[in-house]
Design a protein around this motif. Structure first.
Motif, PDB file in Angstrom:
ATOM      1  N   UNK A 236       0.845  -1.187   0.000  1.00 24.09           N
ATOM      2  CA  UNK A 236       0.000   0.000   0.000  1.00 24.09           C
ATOM      3  C   UNK A 236       0.880   1.236   0.000  1.00 24.09           C
ATOM      4  N   UNK A 237       0.277   2.358  -0.349  1.00 31.67           N
ATOM      5  CA  UNK A 237       0.951   3.648  -0.288  1.00 31.67           C
ATOM      6  C   UNK A 237       0.347   4.425   0.866  1.00 31.67           C
ATOM      7  N   UNK A 238       1.151   4.709   1.887  1.00 28.78           N
ATOM      8  CA  UNK A 238       0.669   5.425   3.062  1.00 28.78           C
ATOM      9  C   UNK A 238       0.933   6.914   2.871  1.00 28.78           C
TER      10      UNK A 238
ATOM     11  N   UNK B  78       5.322   7.217   1.980  1.00 32.49           N
ATOM     12  CA  UNK B  78       6.065   6.184   1.257  1.00 32.49           C
ATOM     13  C   UNK B  78       5.242   4.900   1.194  1.00 32.49           C
ATOM     14  N   UNK B  79       5.725   3.924   0.397  1.00 28.73           N
ATOM     15  CA  UNK B  79       5.059   2.646   0.240  1.00 28.73           C
ATOM     16  C   UNK B  79       5.344   1.743   1.435  1.00 28.73           C
ATOM     17  N   UNK B  80       4.424   0.810   1.655  1.00 31.83           N
ATOM     18  CA  UNK B  80       4.620  -0.282   2.610  1.00 31.83           C
ATOM     19  C   UNK B  80       4.611  -1.578   1.815  1.00 31.83           C
TER      20      UNK B  80
ATOM     21  N   UNK C   2       7.084  -3.663   5.638  1.00 27.49           N
ATOM     22  CA  UNK C   2       8.274  -2.845   5.794  1.00 27.49           C
ATOM     23  C   UNK C   2       8.179  -1.581   4.941  1.00 27.49           C
ATOM     24  N   UNK C   3       8.743  -0.473   5.412  1.00 25.27           N
ATOM     25  CA  UNK C   3       8.728   0.744   4.596  1.00 25.27           C
ATOM     26  C   UNK C   3       9.568   0.570   3.333  1.00 25.27           C
ATOM     27  N   UNK C   4       9.025   1.068   2.233  1.00 21.57           N
ATOM     28  CA  UNK C   4       9.742   0.990   0.955  1.00 21.57           C
ATOM     29  C   UNK C   4       9.948   2.420   0.461  1.00 21.57           C
ATOM     30  N   UNK C   5      11.135   2.924   0.656  1.00 19.61           N
ATOM     31  CA  UNK C   5      11.450   4.300   0.271  1.00 19.61           C
ATOM     32  C   UNK C   5      12.626   4.300  -0.701  1.00 19.61           C
ATOM     33  N   UNK C   6      12.868   5.450  -1.301  1.00 20.38           N
ATOM     34  CA  UNK C   6      13.998   5.612  -2.219  1.00 20.38           C
ATOM     35  C   UNK C   6      15.273   6.035  -1.492  1.00 20.38           C
ATOM     36  N   UNK C   7      15.161   6.265  -0.191  1.00 23.06           N
ATOM     37  CA  UNK C   7      16.339   6.635   0.588  1.00 23.06           C
ATOM     38  C   UNK C   7      16.782   8.070   0.405  1.00 23.06           C
TER      39      UNK C   7
ATOM     40  N   UNK D 104      18.123   3.257  -8.226  1.00 22.47           N
ATOM     41  CA  UNK D 104      18.107   2.183  -9.233  1.00 22.47           C
ATOM     42  C   UNK D 104      17.464   0.920  -8.669  1.00 22.47           C
ATOM     43  N   UNK D 105      17.921   0.507  -7.462  1.00 24.56           N
ATOM     44  CA  UNK D 105      17.467  -0.760  -6.895  1.00 24.56           C
ATOM     45  C   UNK D 105      16.047  -0.692  -6.351  1.00 24.56           C
ATOM     46  N   UNK D 106      15.662   0.441  -5.776  1.00 22.41           N
ATOM     47  CA  UNK D 106      14.358   0.544  -5.136  1.00 22.41           C
ATOM     48  C   UNK D 106      13.299   1.198  -6.011  1.00 22.41           C
ATOM     49  N   UNK D 107      13.731   1.886  -7.045  1.00 21.76           N
ATOM     50  CA  UNK D 107      12.769   2.570  -7.896  1.00 21.76           C
ATOM     51  C   UNK D 107      12.745   2.067  -9.319  1.00 21.76           C
ATOM     52  N   UNK D 108      13.857   2.257 -10.032  1.00 19.70           N
ATOM     53  CA  UNK D 108      13.892   1.940 -11.459  1.00 19.70           C
ATOM     54  C   UNK D 108      13.774   0.450 -11.728  1.00 19.70           C
ATOM     55  N   UNK D 109      14.549  -0.370 -11.005  1.00 20.08           N
ATOM     56  CA  UNK D 109      14.555  -1.817 -11.259  1.00 20.08           C
ATOM     57  C   UNK D 109      13.188  -2.456 -11.000  1.00 20.08           C
TER      58      UNK D 109
END
Length: 326
Positions: free
Chosen positions: A34-36, A41-43, A47-52, A71-76
């Protein structure tokens, strides 16, 4: 639609639709995805999923690490999801739509209920479909199904609106607020407007949205059309005369209101649900024959792209078959 419910293929498809619809509804409360908007950021799997980027702005990581995070958390992930989806569509067509999409499963359910109530799968159908089903059953319109049809329309509209809201705001906040009548003004407005819009769409324009308004479906169709060897439903023209005693069972079964025996470019929005194949199989099995419609690769000799549409049914016999004659 109701055709093919006794087909193993259609039973498997319905089970997949039910499973994916359940996943669609339960993913936010289970924190699977989900997007909180409160957190920004996304969950993902709890776990939180952010671009850092926050760590980079705070000086905790350098530019190299920030770039790697992007690259690893967004583009890929984006390339994997979009690229994988387009490859499946390029190879197999709108398989997601026909076998998983939670919207299309509602479309088919309401189509079936509306047909039970009025004889027509949509309000825009010019004539009621034949009452004689491919498996020999009679399906006559019964107005008593209208309350159930309307209940499904408004019920699924509200469920869709509520589910989408939980993808944006914490379900632990939304569900208690709803149960105790304590929704905020914005939450209530979102649910009211979204429920109204989905109700209109489910009642009047279900398959029309799938055909003309869904961007996900459009890109799948474009990818499918670009592949001359993609999987498609093909028609055995050598046995075309076996359609003469049929009341267009394949046409009647299509939830997108397409003509399965026509050329590929006229099947642009085909969802590969195989309802037409199941309908033809049921009808032909009663006559100890095999289905005239099958899934094949587009490069086979019966590739329909270079063929003219098939229309072999006898208009004069349609009324007789509608009346229930075998």
């Amino acid at each position: 639609m109701l055709t093919g419910l006794h087909s193993p293929l259609q039973r498997r498809r319905i089970l997949l639709q039910l499973g994916f619809f359940s996943l669609f509804v339960l993913a936010p409360p289970l924190d699977l995805f989900r997007l909180d908007l409160n957190l920004g950021h996304f969950i993902l799997f709890g776990q939180p999923w952010t671009l850092g980027l926050a760590a980079f702005q705070a000086g905790e990581i350098g530019a190299g690490q920030a770039t790697l995070n992007l690259v690893l958390r967004g583009l890929l992930p984006l390339l994997l999801v979009v690229g994988g989806g387009l490859w499946v569509a390029w190879r197999y067509g709108r398989l997601y739509c026909g076998w998983l999409c939670p919207h299309f499963s509602v479309v088919e359910l309401i189509n079936g209920l509306m047909r039970r109530a009025s004889g027509k799968p949509s309000l825009w159908e010019k004539q009621p479909l034949p009452s004689l089903q491919p498996d020999g059953r009679q399906l006559r319109p019964d107005r008593r199904y209208w309350p159930l049809t309307l209940l499904a329309v408004f019920g699924f509209a509200f469920l869709w609106a509520l589910t989408l809201l939980t993808y944006l705001l914490p379900p632990a906040e939304i569900y208690p607020n709803l149960l105790h009548g304590e929704l905020t003004r914005n939450q209530f407005s979102f649910l009211a407007v979204a429920t109204a819009l989905f109700s209109i769409e489910f009642l009047f324009a279900r398959h029309l949205f799938c055909r003309f308004g869904c961007a996900v479906g459009l890109f799948q169709s474009l990818a499918w059309m670009a592949n001359r060897k993609a999987m498609l439903v093909t028609f055995d023209r050598d046995r075309a005369r076996q359609c003469l005693d049929c009341n267009n069972a394949c046409d009647n079964a299509c939830p997108m209101r397409l003509k399965p025996r026509t050329i590929k470019r006229h099947m642009f929005t085909c969802t590969q649900c195989a309802s037409c194949i199941s309908a033809c199989s049921e009808f032909q099995q009663r006559r100890q024959r095999h289905s005239l419609l099958t899934w094949t690769d587009g490069g086979t000799p019966r590739d329909r792209r270079d063929s003219s549409p098939i229309q072999l049914y006898r208009p004069a016999s349609r009324g007789r078959l509608q009346g229930g004659a075998d």
